[in-house]
Design an enzyme around this catalytic site. Structure first.
Site, PDB file in Angstrom:
ATOM      1  N   HIS A 224       0.832  -1.206   0.000  1.00 54.31           N
ATOM      2  CA  HIS A 224       0.000   0.000   0.000  1.00 54.31           C
ATOM      3  C   HIS A 224       0.867   1.257   0.000  1.00 54.31           C
ATOM      4  CE1 HIS A 224      -4.126  -1.535   0.543  1.00 54.31           C
ATOM      5  NE2 HIS A 224      -3.445  -2.621   0.856  1.00 54.31           N
TER       6      HIS A 224
ATOM      7  N   GLN B 216      -7.698   8.275  -2.568  1.00 50.46           N
ATOM      8  CA  GLN B 216      -7.058   9.429  -1.938  1.00 50.46           C
ATOM      9  C   GLN B 216      -7.684  10.734  -2.423  1.00 50.46           C
ATOM     10  OE1 GLN B 216      -2.882   9.544  -1.135  1.00 50.46           O
ATOM     11  NE2 GLN B 216      -2.689   7.319  -1.100  1.00 50.46           N
TER      12      GLN B 216
ATOM     13  N   PHE C 270       1.245   3.524   6.835  1.00 44.69           N
ATOM     14  CA  PHE C 270      -0.037   3.649   7.520  1.00 44.69           C
ATOM     15  C   PHE C 270      -1.148   3.348   6.527  1.00 44.69           C
ATOM     16  CE2 PHE C 270      -3.662   6.548   8.302  1.00 44.69           C
ATOM     17  CZ  PHE C 270      -4.038   6.121   9.557  1.00 44.69           C
TER      18      PHE C 270
ATOM     19  N   ALA D 121      -8.869   2.915   5.580  1.00 44.93           N
ATOM     20  CA  ALA D 121      -9.859   2.893   4.499  1.00 44.93           C
ATOM     21  C   ALA D 121     -10.388   4.314   4.321  1.00 44.93           C
ATOM     22  CB  ALA D 121     -10.984   1.922   4.820  1.00 44.93           C
TER      23      ALA D 121
END
Length: 170
Positions: free
Chosen positions: A64, A85, A116, A119
């Site tokens: 991620h 995002q 980090f 969701a």
């Protein structure tokens, strides 16, 4: 979209990106069909992640991108991550916000060795995300790995739902 009815290759092609850069999750469940529902498919995929070796789970977490990080600013995110995002304006931060995210991301990564994860679609405000980033940096490693995997599962659910909706329209 009926994922159970897809030919094996199409299933893997469509679902290979549900878990960020981790097609192994779709590969782990493709032969377990039928799932009967989107819930069943999601549960099977999450179970595959939870049954994976710790190193593979960690690799999934590490796949991620950092939120509002350099990769995002350079346009290097997957389409799914970029959309997630952008949904909270993490692609439109002012200089002070960029600096705060960079500092918090660096502190978090230094502590845990991975990015980090949260969701983003489950959030309403990027300040809440930044606060969670700063707060979760205080967790112990085991707690944070479990939290990150739970967030990965939420992200996968949102992505499955979006895929199912887009497939239903086609």
């Amino acid at each position: 979209m009926n994922f159970d009815a897809l030919p094996r290759a199409e299933f893997l092609d469509r679902l290979g990106g549900i878990f960020e850069h981790s097609p192994w999750v779709a590969e782990a469940v493709v032969d377990r069909r039928p799932f009967g529902s989107l819930d069943g498919l999601h549960r099977a995929m999450v179970a595959a992640v939870m049954a994976a070796e710790p190193a593979q789970q960690l690799a999934l977490i590490e796949a991620h991108p950092e939120l509002a990080g350099k990769l995002a600013r350079s346009g290097g995110l997957t389409a799914a991550s970029a959309g997630e995002q952008a949904s909270l304006g993490l692609d439109r931060l002012d200089q002070a916000e960029v600096a705060r995210f960079d500092q918090a991301n660096a502190r978090y990564r230094a502590r845990f060795g991975f990015p980090f994860i949260i969701a983003v679609k489950a959030q309403r405000d990027r300040r809440v995300i930044l606060g969670a980033l700063e707060t979760r940096a205080e967790h112990d490693r085991a707690t944070e790995i479990a939290t990150a995997l739970a967030e990965v599962a939420k992200i996968a659910r949102f992505r499955l739902e979006a895929l199912a909706e887009s497939g239903a329209a086609s």
